[in-house]
Design a protein around this motif. Structure first.
Motif, PDB file in Angstrom:
ATOM      1  N   ILE A  34      -3.831   7.844  -3.155  1.00 12.73           N
ATOM      2  CA  ILE A  34      -2.977   6.883  -2.259  1.00 12.73           C
ATOM      3  C   ILE A  34      -3.583   5.013  -3.196  1.00 12.73           C
ATOM      4  O   ILE A  34      -4.488   4.800  -4.154  1.00 12.73           O
ATOM      5  CB  ILE A  34      -4.138   6.564  -1.310  1.00 12.73           C
TER       6      ILE A  34
ATOM      7  N   CYS B 164      -8.423  10.340  -2.362  1.00  9.56           N
ATOM      8  CA  CYS B 164      -9.808  10.209  -1.306  1.00  9.56           C
ATOM      9  C   CYS B 164     -10.509  10.874  -1.510  1.00  9.56           C
ATOM     10  O   CYS B 164     -10.850  11.891  -2.298  1.00  9.56           O
ATOM     11  CB  CYS B 164      -8.503  10.896   0.028  1.00  9.56           C
TER      12      CYS B 164
ATOM     13  N   PRO C 216       1.187  -1.271   0.224  1.00  9.42           N
ATOM     14  CA  PRO C 216      -0.025   0.538  -0.258  1.00  9.42           C
ATOM     15  C   PRO C 216       0.254   1.249   0.078  1.00  9.42           C
ATOM     16  O   PRO C 216       1.732   1.564   0.398  1.00  9.42           O
ATOM     17  CB  PRO C 216      -0.884  -0.504   1.342  1.00  9.42           C
TER      18      PRO C 216
ATOM     19  N   ASP D  96      -1.200   5.698   1.708  1.00 13.79           N
ATOM     20  CA  ASP D  96      -1.457   4.003   1.809  1.00 13.79           C
ATOM     21  C   ASP D  96      -3.073   4.535   3.024  1.00 13.79           C
ATOM     22  O   ASP D  96      -3.954   3.077   3.189  1.00 13.79           O
ATOM     23  CB  ASP D  96      -0.849   2.983   3.315  1.00 13.79           C
ATOM     24  N   ASP D  97      -3.585   5.259   3.337  1.00 15.43           N
ATOM     25  CA  ASP D  97      -4.914   5.652   3.796  1.00 15.43           C
ATOM     26  C   ASP D  97      -4.750   7.276   3.868  1.00 15.43           C
ATOM     27  O   ASP D  97      -4.566   7.957   3.433  1.00 15.43           O
ATOM     28  CB  ASP D  97      -4.730   5.717   5.565  1.00 15.43           C
ATOM     29  N   CYS D  98      -6.596   7.150   3.855  1.00 15.27           N
ATOM     30  CA  CYS D  98      -7.380   8.789   3.783  1.00 15.27           C
ATOM     31  C   CYS D  98      -7.176   8.944   5.328  1.00 15.27           C
ATOM     32  O   CYS D  98      -7.996   8.294   6.673  1.00 15.27           O
ATOM     33  CB  CYS D  98      -8.350   8.221   3.108  1.00 15.27           C
TER      34      CYS D  98
ATOM     35  N   ASN E  28      -4.776   1.194  -0.703  1.00 12.33           N
ATOM     36  CA  ASN E  28      -4.742   1.240   0.189  1.00 12.33           C
ATOM     37  C   ASN E  28      -4.759  -0.571   0.478  1.00 12.33           C
ATOM     38  O   ASN E  28      -4.830  -1.604   1.687  1.00 12.33           O
ATOM     39  CB  ASN E  28      -6.253   1.566   1.274  1.00 12.33           C
ATOM     40  N   LYS E  29      -4.382  -1.595  -0.476  1.00  9.89           N
ATOM     41  CA  LYS E  29      -4.103  -2.074  -1.104  1.00  9.89           C
ATOM     42  C   LYS E  29      -3.185  -2.945  -1.326  1.00  9.89           C
ATOM     43  O   LYS E  29      -2.618  -2.106  -2.259  1.00  9.89           O
ATOM     44  CB  LYS E  29      -5.667  -3.123  -1.795  1.00  9.89           C
TER      45      LYS E  29
END
Length: 804
Positions: free
Chosen positions: A500, A512, A475, A523-525, A502-503
């Motif tokens: 991003i 996002c 990610p 890798d995240d919001c 995320n997987k």
């Protein structure tokens, strides 16, 4: 006396039917059960014949004709044996054998129930009425393989198939399916159709060629398509490459095997282990343990050799001993003891549990018998085997294992495939553990099921094995294709700014939602915070304090001027305009309070128009004071007509006229495109700005532009009047104050346009306070100095002296 015939496949002549003897025993078991059941075919005895195809087309045709016509002599189209009443044929194991048999059997309308795994060929189901399949269509198996690969994320795959026409069809079908589902083939290998240890040269050449993919640690998953002895051939190839078994850890793979393959080791391979295939995953025709079948197998003994032509060869080869034979002298220690049992044999020689092919034979026998029973029970019964087909197609029953047996429209058995995990043991035996299934008749997610926790991988794998061209893209990264390589091979590059992933192994990064923003790792919001210039913020507190303080100072100055309203200094410069100007400046200092706090509909409507009108009134007062000085000076000239313009009326008219213009602009603005509160998602990366949308940027610009026009006009008039003999030289102070005012607002525009969020409001508030403070300080502080600290200058004599 009705008979069912099974044609077995014997791959190597020296092996006889060892590996398929359970098939024959399953047939015998089914016939035994039926003959002992008085509810099915009463007063009818069921028998069977077993023929060998020798895995040869010529022998297959000959065997098929033999079972149809042979008694003491072979006469095609003549049945000379009265006791033979053939009702159906089960076979063969291989697809080629089945197709060869169908060419003849269809001419005589005999039902043929094939129990081997077949390549999907609809022509046999649509154009040959006698052809029935006791295994599901292999298309379901292919679908299950794809779903298995996707479940574990295996995208870099090796393919191995038997080097024949069926193997080629498998490779073509699987390559297309793999490509359509985002999976690449790293290697494609063909296993020789015949492997003979007498001629090692072609085997050595093939072994050296297969050695490369088997030692590739990226391609850990191999799909094998073949027949029952394919494993034996592959094991022989590996043995030739590594006879001392020194590189066994290099050959460890995740083997995915199709339903036609059995784990058998014949002849010279009997002493080899199957550890190479530990953890293999097999797709097997669905089967269950048949009630009583294991007990039936436990009762098998050497005396059966007198009744079973295949049994003697099977028993002697399986137990490596000789049965008593009066025509043959054998040493005592080489004789079979008679105490041998099938349970003593390792799995690669004989399996005690019901395997898929035996299960299919068992169901085939019962399907034929139930169809025959239905035909006998029919009122329109005619003693013609041709009439069996309509009943066989519609047959449906529950077998002793509890499964429902029926055919679909293509005359294929309904059902799916079991997914089985192979577990090997040190004694060269093995076990099978059912870990999932593929059921095309199930709905939705139940079609494919896998229990990952039940799978026992090979000991060299510490976790679920990987089979990928390159390492996973974690990610925060996205795939980037490598030029000149397959699409499964790629580089991992960091996500672009503002995006991003995320997987793992994402093709593209993504943005996002509007109310979120990427974290540093991309890798995240993270949810944005809602922000506005609050009274709780330090900046808001400082600006509000300055605003209130300056307004109080202005009120204090107004009080001073009211208290000293009769002094010459206050009366000399139109004290009414002075009061109006001070009141306007007082509200100018309070205007920033509308900009602080969470915006709402009321504050958004009042914010800019209030500021614009009050500031215009203040600047109009300054313009009126300056024009009054100019007119007063011009009126003192001889013959001037300007005296009629002097007085309070002119000053009041100027203030009202120029203020009303701003009022009309603001009224038009509020009536057409009024400001409104909004959430600004895009100006700042980490925050949502609660702000006022000005509604019409054009009208907002007109309001500011008009204020600028008044300020510029006041500055020019004051600049021209700066040298006039005015009382206390007020024009000079006005000139300087308007210079400060204009400088502040000239600097305001670029700073305002480049600011965001709280900074934007702070810039506007600072400009309001600074320009208002400039007017207050430059115009009124000198006067307050004289009134409070130099009262001796605030006299009529001083006023006259300054005028002169």
């Amino acid at each position: 006396n009705l008979q069912i015939c099974i044609i077995a496949v014997k791959v190597l002549l020296t092996l006889d039917s060892n590996f398929f003897h359970q098939h024959a025993l399953a047939l015998a078991f089914a016939v035994k059960e039926i003959n002992e059941n008085t509810q099915i075919l009463p007063n009818v005895t069921l028998g069977f014949h077993i023929y060998d195809s020798y895995y040869d087309a010529k022998m297959t045709y000959r065997s098929t004709l033999d079972l149809l016509f042979k008694s003491t002599s072979f006469l095609p189209n003549y049945k000379c044996a009265r006791l033979r009443n053939l009702i159906a044929i089960i076979g063969g194991l291989g697809s080629d054998t089945s197709f060869h048999m169908a060419d003849i059997l269809d001419l005589y309308k005999l039902p043929q129930l094939t129990y081997g795994s077949l390549v999907p060929q609809k022509i046999y189901y649509t154009q040959i009425p006698s052809f029935y399949s006791m295994v599901p269509n292999e298309a379901h198996q292919y679908s299950g393989i794809i779903q298995l690969l996707q479940y574990f994320g295996w995208t870099w795959i090796g393919l191995m198939a038997l080097d024949n026409s069926n193997g080629e069809k498998f490779l073509q079908t699987m390559e297309l399916l793999l490509s359509q589902n985002g999976i690449c083939t790293a290697y494609i290998e063909r296993i020789p159709h015949e492997v003979s240890l007498d001629n090692l040269e072609p085997i050595i050449e093939k072994a050296s060629h297969i050695h490369v993919p088997l030692t590739d640690h990226k391609a850990n998953t191999f799909i094998i398509y073949g027949e029952s002895v394919t494993i034996a051939r592959l094991r022989a190839i590996v043995f030739v490459q590594d006879p001392a078994n020194k590189e066994k850890d290099s050959f460890r793979k995740i083997w995915i095997m199709t339903s036609g393959i059995n784990f058998i080791l014949p002849g010279l391979q009997r002493g080899w282990d199957l550890d190479l295939f530990q953890g293999a995953i097999s797709f097997m025709v669905h089967s269950r343990e048949l009630q009583g079948f294991k007990t039936f197998l436990q009762k098998v003994e050497p005396s059966w050799a007198q009744e079973d032509g295949f049994f003697k060869d099977f028993w002697e080869q399986a137990f490596d001993c000789f049965l008593p034979n009066p025509d043959m002298s054998v040493k005592h220690d080489e004789m079979c003891s008679g105490k041998e049992t099938l349970e003593d044999l390792p799995g690669h020689l004989f399996e005690m549990h019901t395997i898929g092919h035996s299960y299919s034979i068992y169901n085939g026998v019962y399907a034929t018998v139930y169809a025959l029973h239905a035909m006998f029970s029919s009122q329109s019964f005619q003693r013609s085997i041709k009439r069996l087909h309509p009943y066989l197609k519609r047959i449906s029953f529950n077998n002793s294992a509890g499964d429902t047996v029926s055919f679909n429209e293509q005359k294929e058995i309904r059902g799916g495939f079991d997914i089985v995990n192979m577990v090997t043991f040190p004694n060269r035996s093995f076990g099978r553990v059912k870990v999932g299934w593929i059921d095309p008749d199930a709905a939705g997610e139940k079609e494919f099921r896998i229990n990952e926790n039940m799978i026992l991988w090979h000991s060299v794998f510490n976790q679920v094995p990987l089979s990928e061209c390159n390492e996973q893209c974690h990610p925060g990264n996205q795939k980037e294709k490598k030029e000149g390589e397959k699409f499964c091979c790629y580089d991992c590059v960091s996500c672009p700014e503002g995006e991003i992933s995320n997987k793992t192994d994402m093709e593209k990064c993504f943005k996002c939602p509007e109310d979120q923003y990427p974290n540093k790792q991309k890798d995240d919001c993270i949810h944005k915070t809602v922000t506005y210039l609050s009274y709780k913020d330090l900046l808001g507190i400082i600006l509000a304090s300055i605003s209130v303080s300056l307004s109080l100072i202005t009120a204090l100055i107004l009080g001073i001027f009211l208290k000293h309203r009769d002094t010459p200094l206050v009366k000399a410069n139109n004290r009414d305009l002075t009061y109006v100007l001070l009141i306007s400046l007082h509200f100018c200092f309070l205007c920033p309070l509308l900009f602080i706090g969470q915006p709402n509909e009321v504050t958004c409507l009042l914010r800019q128009p209030t500021f614009g009108i009050i500031f215009s009134a203040a600047v109009s007062c300054i313009l009126a004071k300056t024009l009054t000085v100019v007119v007063a000076f011009m009126a003192t000239r001889p013959g001037s007509n300007m005296k009629k313009w002097m007085g309070k009326r002119m000053a009041t008219s100027i203030v009202l006229f120029f203020s009303l213009i701003q009022v009309s602009l603001c009224s038009t603005w509020l009536g057409s495109f009024p400001p409104f509160p909004q959430l600004n998602m895009h100006s700042m990366t980490t925050a949502i700005i609660t702000e006022c949308n000005e509604g019409s940027p054009v009208m907002f610009s007109c309001v500011l532009g008009y204020m600028g026009f008044l300020a510029l006009a006041s500055f020019l008039v004051a600049f021209c009047a700066r040298r006039l003999p005015d009382s206390f030289n007020e024009a000079k102070f006005i000139t300087f104050s308007m210079l400060v005012f204009c400088s502040v607002w000239v600097l305001f525009l670029p700073t305002y346009l480049s600011s965001k969020g709280k900074a934007l409001l702070a810039v506007e508030i600072f400009s309001i306070l600074a320009s208002s403070a400039g007017l207050l300080g430059c115009i009124f502080f000198p006067k307050c100095y004289i009134i409070l600290l130099r009262p001796e200058l605030n006299t009529k004599d001083q006023l006259v002296r300054r005028k002169n």
